[in-house]
Motif scaffolding. Structure first.
Motif, mmCIF file in Angstrom:
data_model
loop_
_atom_site.group_PDB
_atom_site.id
_atom_site.type_symbol
_atom_site.label_atom_id
_atom_site.label_comp_id
_atom_site.label_asym_id
_atom_site.label_seq_id
_atom_site.Cartn_x
_atom_site.Cartn_y
_atom_site.Cartn_z
ATOM 1 N N LEU A 86 0.566 -1.554 0.009
ATOM 2 C CA LEU A 86 0.398 -0.070 0.255
ATOM 3 C C LEU A 86 0.832 1.980 -0.006
ATOM 4 O O LEU A 86 0.205 1.993 -0.250
ATOM 5 N N GLY A 87 2.368 1.337 0.306
ATOM 6 C CA GLY A 87 2.673 2.478 -0.059
ATOM 7 C C GLY A 87 3.304 3.022 1.297
ATOM 8 O O GLY A 87 3.758 3.778 1.545
ATOM 9 N N PHE A 88 3.335 1.906 2.649
ATOM 10 C CA PHE A 88 3.659 2.283 3.828
ATOM 11 C C PHE A 88 4.730 1.622 4.124
ATOM 12 O O PHE A 88 5.045 1.015 4.703
ATOM 13 N N GLN A 89 5.730 2.485 5.371
ATOM 14 C CA GLN A 89 6.781 1.894 6.061
ATOM 15 C C GLN A 89 6.871 2.349 7.977
ATOM 16 O O GLN A 89 6.322 3.720 7.874
ATOM 17 N N TRP A 90 6.642 1.309 8.369
ATOM 18 C CA TRP A 90 6.283 1.659 9.957
ATOM 19 C C TRP A 90 7.870 1.819 10.151
ATOM 20 O O TRP A 90 8.812 1.646 9.795
ATOM 21 N N ALA A 91 7.751 2.710 12.011
ATOM 22 C CA ALA A 91 9.130 3.083 12.808
ATOM 23 C C ALA A 91 9.575 1.726 12.914
ATOM 24 O O ALA A 91 10.670 1.622 12.783
ATOM 25 N N ASN A 92 8.583 0.922 13.807
ATOM 26 C CA ASN A 92 9.380 0.077 14.445
ATOM 27 C C ASN A 92 7.524 -1.658 14.462
ATOM 28 O O ASN A 92 6.691 -1.027 13.850
ATOM 29 N N GLU A 93 8.137 -2.113 14.247
ATOM 30 C CA GLU A 93 7.466 -3.752 14.166
ATOM 31 C C GLU A 93 7.404 -4.058 15.670
ATOM 32 O O GLU A 93 8.428 -4.675 16.489
ATOM 33 N N PHE A 94 6.220 -4.111 16.432
ATOM 34 C CA PHE A 94 6.150 -4.434 17.861
ATOM 35 C C PHE A 94 4.690 -5.755 17.561
ATOM 36 O O PHE A 94 4.539 -5.943 16.707
ATOM 37 N N TYR A 95 4.811 -6.742 19.393
ATOM 38 C CA TYR A 95 4.017 -6.988 19.210
ATOM 39 C C TYR A 95 3.759 -6.995 20.435
ATOM 40 O O TYR A 95 4.360 -7.331 21.349
ATOM 41 N N ALA A 96 2.332 -7.358 20.644
ATOM 42 C CA ALA A 96 2.144 -7.178 21.850
ATOM 43 C C ALA A 96 2.628 -8.341 23.016
ATOM 44 O O ALA A 96 2.557 -7.797 24.148
ATOM 45 N N SER A 97 2.851 -9.544 22.060
ATOM 46 C CA SER A 97 4.033 -10.712 23.305
ATOM 47 C C SER A 97 5.358 -9.851 23.702
ATOM 48 O O SER A 97 5.613 -10.527 24.542
ATOM 49 N N ASP A 98 6.021 -9.122 23.028
ATOM 50 C CA ASP A 98 6.577 -8.887 23.716
ATOM 51 C C ASP A 98 6.529 -7.868 24.934
ATOM 52 O O ASP A 98 7.931 -7.847 25.726
ATOM 53 N N TYR A 99 5.614 -7.782 25.206
ATOM 54 C CA TYR A 99 5.335 -7.081 26.456
ATOM 55 C C TYR A 99 4.457 -7.998 27.449
ATOM 56 O O TYR A 99 3.942 -7.540 28.503
ATOM 57 N N PHE A 100 4.248 -8.952 27.964
ATOM 58 C CA PHE A 100 4.023 -10.099 27.871
ATOM 59 C C PHE A 100 4.724 -9.760 30.121
ATOM 60 O O PHE A 100 3.644 -9.610 30.635
ATOM 61 N N ASP A 101 6.227 -9.509 29.810
ATOM 62 C CA ASP A 101 6.604 -9.448 31.448
ATOM 63 C C ASP A 101 6.200 -8.344 31.351
ATOM 64 O O ASP A 101 5.828 -8.286 33.030
ATOM 65 N N GLN A 102 6.516 -7.138 31.191
ATOM 66 C CA GLN A 102 5.757 -6.207 31.392
ATOM 67 C C GLN A 102 3.896 -5.675 31.707
ATOM 68 O O GLN A 102 4.128 -5.217 32.892
#
Ligand code: ATP
Ligand code: MG
Length: 545
Positions: A86-102
């Motif tokens: 679609l022509g877009f680039q994200w700044a970061n690729e994150f996953y909610a699962s990255d935050y499971f500890d927090q």
């Protein structure tokens, strides 16, 4: 010049920037990787990325992967491909699962503050005790456990000591709250299932309402944009953030996109795919981004569509023909032109020498009549469209008829001198003579009322054409009466495959990478899987702007 008014989100953002509430904006697109993206998601992508671009901010791609059972890396990959296409680039690729500890740590914080407790009620009991809009709920008998007991039980939930469904962690708010979501909402449930990223590390998983706002906050998202049905969730979103005292992300809601003749729920689309009603998620009739791409839609046309639809605060349903208008508008400007005959009938030029070929220049795009050109071969045997000949034609019929004249586009005027029919009365062959003086550019231009497209019978390419119609016959698929199966409205004629079509030879050398126009017929794009030419859309507008 017409002043473009701001939409309500732009107004909010401009006010926030002006007041210094935020220095720069951060948005996110948070798909759940449990299916392929559709045109509704495209709307949300254009909005989130578009706003950040406009105001010099950034957008994160965050996979909302808090439910291990339905999620898969196949979906993660397709989602990334679609956003980039679609022509877009994200700044970061994150996953909610990255935050499971927090998230887990914060859950303990809330327990210690006396704002969360472990409930041993069954799912059924919890549901029954929630009360109704007019009746307060009933407090759980486990609601007043000590902090120590709650901490111990929650840690043991995490350690895997209890089976699925035996206990949950709930926020302790108000069982009589008028907003049902505040009646001690679930924060964690036990699911002994492997997760596509965290594997077997966790057997407790956070609920959407607990995870989403916290994830936004971790990423310092300033404007968390979601669809209207989440507006009742907003106070809860704010409650968690406030009680934890973390970065104050804010949620804003806009109307979800609905389209006529289409279903967009992932459950229904999955059912269509699984049961073979369509040829995969990327079937060209599907409203998925990969389906639209395979069909021949351009990213430009989808972005233009998102822009035209705008952001509304009230749910509405958009006519599919607006989407078609957008792709037609884009391709009309950019698509190369070729001639193809998809319902062929033979036409023989009696006064043309057997075996002789004359090549004509034809512009690839009429916007530039002086080239670049493709070369079209004029030969003795041709094909024209069956519908371009009529045996007993009304007066106003300007295509080919007995004794009538027509120009074969870019070349000579031909005159029908005879024709043959089979036993059923079907035309099998038309005979014409050509007028050598009618050659374009040669002397005086003689005009005739009709010009038709054609293909050489001896010097053309045989192609297959896939014609599409709406996948569903019913316009408002979202408003079917109770108990009616949406599949009853599947259009049995949504796909018609035409083999034995003929196209001018240069079609196969096209390197534009986008759909082409088959003159007088519409826009067509070579299918990436079956090699046939998919009809993207016709030439005529059915939508009035
Ligand atoms: P489904 O309910 O079919 O599973 P979903 O809305 O839950 O779909 P998500 O992957 O959670 O799908 O959606 C990601 C983002 O796209 C969300 O922010 C959601 O609000 C937005 N979105 C989904 N559908 C639409 C739509 N029809 N119009 C606009 N935005 C949408
Ligand atoms: Mg969702």
């Amino acid at each position: 010049m017409e002043e473009k008014t701001l939409n309500f989100l732009e107004e909010i953002i401009e006010a926030d920037l002006a007041s210094g509430k935020c220095k720069t904006i951060k948005t996110r697109f948070p798909p759940e990787p449990n299916g392929y993206l559709h045109i509704g998601h495209a709307k949300s992508i254009c909005l989130n990325f578009g706003l950040a671009q406009k105001y010099g901010g950034t957008t994160n791609l965050r996979f909302d992967d808090t439910n291990p059972v339905k999620e898969d890396t196949e979906y993660v990959d397709s989602i990334k491909e679609d956003i980039q296409w679609l022509g877009f680039q994200w700044a970061n690729e994150f996953y909610a699962s990255d935050y499971f500890d927090q998230l887990y740590e914060w859950a303990e914080v809330l327990i210690k503050k006396g704002l969360a407790y472990v409930d041993d009620q069954s799912q059924e009991e919890i549901r029954q005790n929630r009360g109704t809009v007019s009746q307060p709920g009933v407090e759980s008998p486990w609601r007043n456990r000590s902090v120590e007991e709650n901490l111990d039980l929650f840690r043991r939930m995490k350690a895997g000591e209890f089976p699925d469904g035996s206990r949950v962690l709930r926020a302790k708010i108000d069982m009589a709250h008028p907003n049902m979501l505040f009646r001690d909402p679930l924060m964690y449930r036990i699911i002994h299932a492997d997760h596509h990223r965290t594997g077997s590390k966790w057997c407790i998983y956070p609920m959407y309402d607990y995870a989403h706002g916290e994830s936004d906050s971790i990423e310092n998202i300033t404007h968390s944009i979601c669809t209207l049905e989440f507006d009742v969730h907003r106070p809860l979103y704010d409650w968690f953030i406030e009680k934890l005292g973390i970065f104050p992300s804010h949620q804003y809601e806009f109307a979800r996109l609905n389209l006529t003749h289409t279903v967009m729920s992932k459950r229904k689309m999955l059912e269509l795919v699984k049961n073979g009603y369509v040829d995969g998620w990327d079937d060209p009739r599907m409203p998925t981004i990969c389906g639209l791409r395979r069909r021949g839609y351009t990213p430009e046309s989808i972005r233009a569509f998102a822009e035209k639809v705008g952001v509304a605060k009230r749910d509405n349903i958009i006519d599919l023909s607006l989407l078609e208008w957008c792709v037609r508008d884009d391709l009309n400007r950019r698509a190369n032109r070729y001639m193809a005959v998809i319902d062929p009938v033979k036409l023989v030029i009696d006064n043309w020498k057997e075996g002789e070929v004359e090549w004509f220049n034809a512009p690839l795009n009429p916007e530039s009549p002086d080239g670049p050109f493709r070369r079209v071969p004029f030969t003795k045997e041709m094909y024209i469209e069956r519908a371009d000949f009529m045996e007993e034609a009304p007066k106003k019929y300007f295509r080919l008829k007995p004794d009538g004249e027509v120009r074969l586009k870019y070349t000579y005027i031909v005159k029908c001198v005879s024709y043959q029919k089979d036993a059923e009365g079907r035309i099998t062959e038309i005979h014409c003579t050509y007028d050598p003086t009618s050659k374009p550019g040669a002397g005086e231009w003689r005009s005739v009322k009709g010009t038709i497209h054609w293909a050489s019978a001896t010097h053309s390419e045989k192609i297959t054409v896939n014609l599409f119609d709406r996948l569903f016959t019913e316009e408002k698929m979202g408003e079917l009466p109770e108990g009616v199966d949406y599949k009853e409205y599947l259009n049995p004629e949504s796909l018609v495959v035409k083999e034995n079509c003929y196209a001018e030879p240069d079609l196969l050398k096209d390197t534009s990478g986008i759909a082409v126009q088959f003159e007088r017929l519409g826009y067509f794009f070579k299918d990436s899987k079956n090699g046939g030419y998919n009809k993207v859309t016709g030439l005529k507008d059915t939508f009035k702007l």
